[in-house]
Design a protein around this motif. Structure first.
Motif, PDB file in Angstrom:
ATOM      1  N   GLY A 240       0.704  -1.304  -0.114  1.00 16.91           N
ATOM      2  CA  GLY A 240       0.371  -0.074   0.032  1.00 16.91           C
ATOM      3  C   GLY A 240       0.660   1.371  -0.175  1.00 16.91           C
ATOM      4  O   GLY A 240      -0.089   2.241   0.387  1.00 16.91           O
ATOM      5  N   ILE A 241       2.034   1.842  -0.669  1.00 20.05           N
ATOM      6  CA  ILE A 241       3.065   2.578  -0.318  1.00 20.05           C
ATOM      7  C   ILE A 241       3.616   2.840  -1.694  1.00 20.05           C
ATOM      8  O   ILE A 241       3.785   1.844  -2.492  1.00 20.05           O
ATOM      9  N   HIS A 242       2.871   3.615  -2.501  1.00 23.19           N
ATOM     10  CA  HIS A 242       3.052   4.440  -3.600  1.00 23.19           C
ATOM     11  C   HIS A 242       3.789   5.084  -3.450  1.00 23.19           C
ATOM     12  O   HIS A 242       4.211   6.691  -3.129  1.00 23.19           O
ATOM     13  N   ILE A 243       5.081   5.140  -4.777  1.00 23.71           N
ATOM     14  CA  ILE A 243       6.500   5.966  -5.018  1.00 23.71           C
ATOM     15  C   ILE A 243       6.591   6.606  -5.644  1.00 23.71           C
ATOM     16  O   ILE A 243       6.294   6.028  -7.255  1.00 23.71           O
ATOM     17  N   GLU A 244       7.074   7.772  -6.462  1.00 23.57           N
ATOM     18  CA  GLU A 244       7.657   7.912  -7.399  1.00 23.57           C
ATOM     19  C   GLU A 244       8.930   9.281  -7.420  1.00 23.57           C
ATOM     20  O   GLU A 244       8.604   9.623  -6.593  1.00 23.57           O
ATOM     21  N   ILE A 245       9.707   8.402  -7.693  1.00 23.77           N
ATOM     22  CA  ILE A 245      11.336   9.420  -7.569  1.00 23.77           C
ATOM     23  C   ILE A 245      11.063  10.285  -8.999  1.00 23.77           C
ATOM     24  O   ILE A 245      10.743  10.600 -10.331  1.00 23.77           O
ATOM     25  N   MET A 246      11.560  11.556  -8.453  1.00 26.78           N
ATOM     26  CA  MET A 246      11.071  12.970  -8.230  1.00 26.78           C
ATOM     27  C   MET A 246      12.179  13.070  -9.571  1.00 26.78           C
ATOM     28  O   MET A 246      12.056  14.202  -9.792  1.00 26.78           O
ATOM     29  N   ASN A 247      13.416  12.783  -9.531  1.00 20.88           N
ATOM     30  CA  ASN A 247      14.965  13.268 -10.411  1.00 20.88           C
ATOM     31  C   ASN A 247      16.224  12.411 -10.434  1.00 20.88           C
ATOM     32  O   ASN A 247      15.608  11.296  -9.418  1.00 20.88           O
ATOM     33  N   THR A 267       3.323   8.213  -1.552  1.00 20.48           N
ATOM     34  CA  THR A 267       1.737   8.106  -0.908  1.00 20.48           C
ATOM     35  C   THR A 267       1.274   6.457   0.281  1.00 20.48           C
ATOM     36  O   THR A 267       1.680   5.996  -0.259  1.00 20.48           O
ATOM     37  N   ILE A 268       1.032   7.205   1.350  1.00 20.68           N
ATOM     38  CA  ILE A 268       0.644   6.132   2.090  1.00 20.68           C
ATOM     39  C   ILE A 268      -0.138   6.856   3.615  1.00 20.68           C
ATOM     40  O   ILE A 268      -0.480   8.015   3.801  1.00 20.68           O
ATOM     41  N   GLY A 269      -1.250   5.473   3.343  1.00 24.67           N
ATOM     42  CA  GLY A 269      -2.359   6.287   4.362  1.00 24.67           C
ATOM     43  C   GLY A 269      -3.637   6.479   3.990  1.00 24.67           C
ATOM     44  O   GLY A 269      -3.713   8.045   4.650  1.00 24.67           O
ATOM     45  N   GLY A 270      -2.617   6.860   2.352  1.00 28.16           N
ATOM     46  CA  GLY A 270      -3.778   8.231   2.022  1.00 28.16           C
ATOM     47  C   GLY A 270      -3.446   9.803   2.062  1.00 28.16           C
ATOM     48  O   GLY A 270      -3.386  10.938   2.075  1.00 28.16           O
ATOM     49  N   LYS A 271      -2.514   9.881   2.218  1.00 28.24           N
ATOM     50  CA  LYS A 271      -1.590  11.418   2.764  1.00 28.24           C
ATOM     51  C   LYS A 271      -0.121  10.996   2.116  1.00 28.24           C
ATOM     52  O   LYS A 271      -0.024   9.787   1.697  1.00 28.24           O
ATOM     53  N   THR A 272       0.716  12.426   1.204  1.00 23.42           N
ATOM     54  CA  THR A 272       1.795  11.976   0.948  1.00 23.42           C
ATOM     55  C   THR A 272       2.463  12.854   1.475  1.00 23.42           C
ATOM     56  O   THR A 272       1.783  13.683   2.527  1.00 23.42           O
ATOM     57  N   LEU A 273       3.730  12.322   1.173  1.00 18.53           N
ATOM     58  CA  LEU A 273       5.503  12.520   2.217  1.00 18.53           C
ATOM     59  C   LEU A 273       6.351  13.257   0.862  1.00 18.53           C
ATOM     60  O   LEU A 273       6.629  11.840   0.130  1.00 18.53           O
ATOM     61  N   LEU A 274       6.530  13.864   0.983  1.00 19.00           N
ATOM     62  CA  LEU A 274       7.724  14.137   0.343  1.00 19.00           C
ATOM     63  C   LEU A 274       9.345  14.265   1.149  1.00 19.00           C
ATOM     64  O   LEU A 274       9.200  15.256   1.943  1.00 19.00           O
ATOM     65  N   VAL A 275       9.819  13.258   0.710  1.00 22.59           N
ATOM     66  CA  VAL A 275      11.297  13.212   0.998  1.00 22.59           C
ATOM     67  C   VAL A 275      12.457  13.557   0.454  1.00 22.59           C
ATOM     68  O   VAL A 275      12.503  13.520  -1.223  1.00 22.59           O
ATOM     69  N   THR A 276      13.468  13.947   1.198  1.00 26.09           N
ATOM     70  CA  THR A 276      14.137  15.308   0.341  1.00 26.09           C
ATOM     71  C   THR A 276      15.167  14.987  -0.014  1.00 26.09           C
ATOM     72  O   THR A 276      15.970  15.437  -0.138  1.00 26.09           O
ATOM     73  N   ARG A 291      10.118  20.218 -12.216  1.00 27.66           N
ATOM     74  CA  ARG A 291       8.713  19.676 -12.235  1.00 27.66           C
ATOM     75  C   ARG A 291       7.159  20.010 -11.688  1.00 27.66           C
ATOM     76  O   ARG A 291       6.615  19.922 -12.175  1.00 27.66           O
ATOM     77  N   GLY A 292       7.786  21.624 -11.568  1.00 32.90           N
ATOM     78  CA  GLY A 292       6.902  22.113 -11.507  1.00 32.90           C
ATOM     79  C   GLY A 292       6.338  22.146 -10.069  1.00 32.90           C
ATOM     80  O   GLY A 292       5.909  21.668  -9.288  1.00 32.90           O
ATOM     81  N   ALA A 293       5.669  23.333  -9.237  1.00 31.37           N
ATOM     82  CA  ALA A 293       5.341  23.476  -7.825  1.00 31.37           C
ATOM     83  C   ALA A 293       3.618  22.547  -8.054  1.00 31.37           C
ATOM     84  O   ALA A 293       4.084  22.037  -6.736  1.00 31.37           O
ATOM     85  N   GLU A 294       3.350  21.568  -8.333  1.00 29.28           N
ATOM     86  CA  GLU A 294       1.811  21.289  -8.465  1.00 29.28           C
ATOM     87  C   GLU A 294       2.772  19.688  -7.456  1.00 29.28           C
ATOM     88  O   GLU A 294       2.088  19.316  -7.119  1.00 29.28           O
ATOM     89  N   ALA A 295       3.196  19.480  -8.862  1.00 26.21           N
ATOM     90  CA  ALA A 295       3.918  18.004  -8.312  1.00 26.21           C
ATOM     91  C   ALA A 295       4.450  17.778  -7.521  1.00 26.21           C
ATOM     92  O   ALA A 295       4.437  16.874  -6.703  1.00 26.21           O
ATOM     93  N   LEU A 296       5.362  19.184  -6.292  1.00 26.24           N
ATOM     94  CA  LEU A 296       5.732  19.214  -5.583  1.00 26.24           C
ATOM     95  C   LEU A 296       5.219  18.984  -3.648  1.00 26.24           C
ATOM     96  O   LEU A 296       5.408  18.933  -2.838  1.00 26.24           O
ATOM     97  N   ARG A 297       4.382  19.555  -4.282  1.00 24.11           N
ATOM     98  CA  ARG A 297       2.656  19.944  -3.587  1.00 24.11           C
ATOM     99  C   ARG A 297       2.804  17.634  -2.205  1.00 24.11           C
ATOM    100  O   ARG A 297       2.432  16.981  -2.952  1.00 24.11           O
ATOM    101  N   PRO A 321       3.247  21.980   2.891  1.00 21.56           N
ATOM    102  CA  PRO A 321       3.249  20.723   3.933  1.00 21.56           C
ATOM    103  C   PRO A 321       2.218  21.428   5.255  1.00 21.56           C
ATOM    104  O   PRO A 321       1.926  22.048   5.545  1.00 21.56           O
ATOM    105  N   GLU A 322       1.571  20.810   5.686  1.00 19.59           N
ATOM    106  CA  GLU A 322      -0.073  20.424   7.102  1.00 19.59           C
ATOM    107  C   GLU A 322       1.232  20.110   8.158  1.00 19.59           C
ATOM    108  O   GLU A 322       1.149  21.052   8.770  1.00 19.59           O
ATOM    109  N   TYR A 323       2.306  18.789   7.453  1.00 16.00           N
ATOM    110  CA  TYR A 323       3.216  18.129   8.363  1.00 16.00           C
ATOM    111  C   TYR A 323       4.350  18.514   8.109  1.00 16.00           C
ATOM    112  O   TYR A 323       5.186  18.104   6.881  1.00 16.00           O
TER     113      TYR A 323
END
Length: 375
Positions: A240-247, A267-276, A291-297, A321-323
């Motif tokens: 249930g863990i969905h990952i996009e490689i951004m660069n 994307t995990i548990g219905g929320k998105t996490l950006l690892v930098t 990638r543009g701002a929307e892709a990073l949200r 981010p919220e968190y």
């Protein structure tokens, strides 16, 4: 486009005129302290000792710098050995679904590292980086306590505070060394490090031994499980863990190792996490252009480079981010009186706190306080 110095020339008077309102510590929640004495976390959990000291954070008289300790019965396997051996764990609900969780591990580390453990609540584990070499034993016990099987490692860049623990675990499994590392299924490894000759040419000399070591360790691992240099936009589904490689790794001559950090949108548990990872200003701005701002949200962001010398105002505004996860140790977190430099490369944690304070963030989670599990 405003240059770096010009941007700060605009921001600096505003920053200096205002006060830094960023919270010095996390808001009240629940914490658990325990002390290891040769037991694994799994053994402690079976005996019910891991939850022996759950208390409201508001009752902690010492704050984040000294864990709130209670006495444990030595006969039951625990010995209070002071702050150095104490581990605090915290759990906070942020609305993840299906039993999913995101854990930022500190363990017994006093310095900086990045170690995230993602669970989909259905038996799948994904680890981001893994942290320092000295975190290897703690991480191994944590994995065993959570089923003993890692589905995938997502590596950001080859610095010791990110891949040191993985290097130890790979080497110990290969040599059949310490039993602590036996019986763990290590899973797939995803990495997009820059070519070795780039690091040899551009990176500081003291970092090269670790970079060369992790290259060797990955080369010695089962190559059917190694995935290298996936194109930007590659999508992975691990339970249930969905990952996009951004660069792919950016190859800047300034701050070269950190600028080669790979960013993952998860994307995990219905929320998105950006690892930098340790993404500095140059790569953050390049990724924003690519990638543009929307892709990073994302709902959750891991602060780049432990909260200092990383990202940019525009980058974090795009993420919105919220968190916020701060993989930040106590000595760094306490540097609230640092001045603001006009050079982006010397942005301090005080300034990045100011950036985040200006966003609509609901909660900040700081590694200096111990392990954090968000569910």
């Amino acid at each position: 486009m405003i240059c770096k110095t010009g941007l700060l020339a605009i921001l600096l008077p505003v920053l200096l005129a205002g006060s830094l309102t960023f919270p010095a510590a996390a808001e009240p929640g629940t914490e658990t302290s325990y002390v290891e004495s040769g037991q694994t976390l799994e053994q402690a959990s079976r005996q019910g000792l891991r939850e022996a000291a759950s208390t409201p954070r508001a009752e902690n008289p010492a704050g984040v710098s000294a864990p709130f300790m209670r006495s444990y019965d030595p006969a039951a396997g625990y010995t209070v050995i002071g702050r150095a051996g104490a581990v605090q764990t915290h759990t906070e609900s942020i609305g993840l679904s299906d039993g999913a969780s995101i854990t930022m591990l500190k363990g017994t580390e006093t310095g900086q590292q990045l170690c995230l453990v993602l669970s989909d609540g259905k038996g799948h584990l994904v680890i981001v980086d893994g942290g320092q070499k000295t975190n290897a034993g703690y991480l191994a016990r944590y994995i065993k306590a959570h089923g003993g099987k890692v589905d995938a490692w997502l590596l950001t860049h080859p610095h010791s505070d990110h891949v040191g623990a993985l290097a130890v675990m790979l080497e110990q499994q290969k040599s059949g060394g310490l039993s602590d590392y036996a019986g763990i299924s290590m899973g797939e490894i995803y990495h997009s490090f820059a070519p070795m000759d780039f690091y040899q040419r551009e990176e500081e000399a003291y970092r090269l031994p670790m970079i060369e070591e992790i290259y060797r360790d990955i080369a010695d691992y089962d190559q059917t499980k190694v995935h290298y240099n996936a194109p930007a936009g590659t999508l992975l589904d691990i339970g249930g863990i969905h990952i996009e490689i951004m660069n792919q790794a950016y190859q800047f001559s300034v701050d070269s190792g950190n600028n080669s950090s790979i960013v993952y949108k998860i994307t995990i548990g219905g929320k998105t996490l950006l690892v930098t990872g340790d993404l500095p200003y140059e790569a953050a701005e390049q990724l924003l252009r690519d990638r543009g701002a929307e892709a990073l949200r994302a709902d959750i962001v891991q602060m780049a480079h432990h909260g200092q010398h990383g990202g940019s105002p525009a980058f974090y505004q795009a993420v919105s981010p919220e968190y916020v996860l701060w993989p930040t140790h106590q000595a760094l977190w306490a540097q609230v009186n640092d001045g603001f430099s006009e050079e982006q490369e010397t942005y301090t944690i005080a300034l990045t706190k100011h950036w985040i304070d200006g966003l609509s963030v609901r909660r900040n989670f700081v590694m200096a306080e111990g392990d954090w599990t968000l569910n």
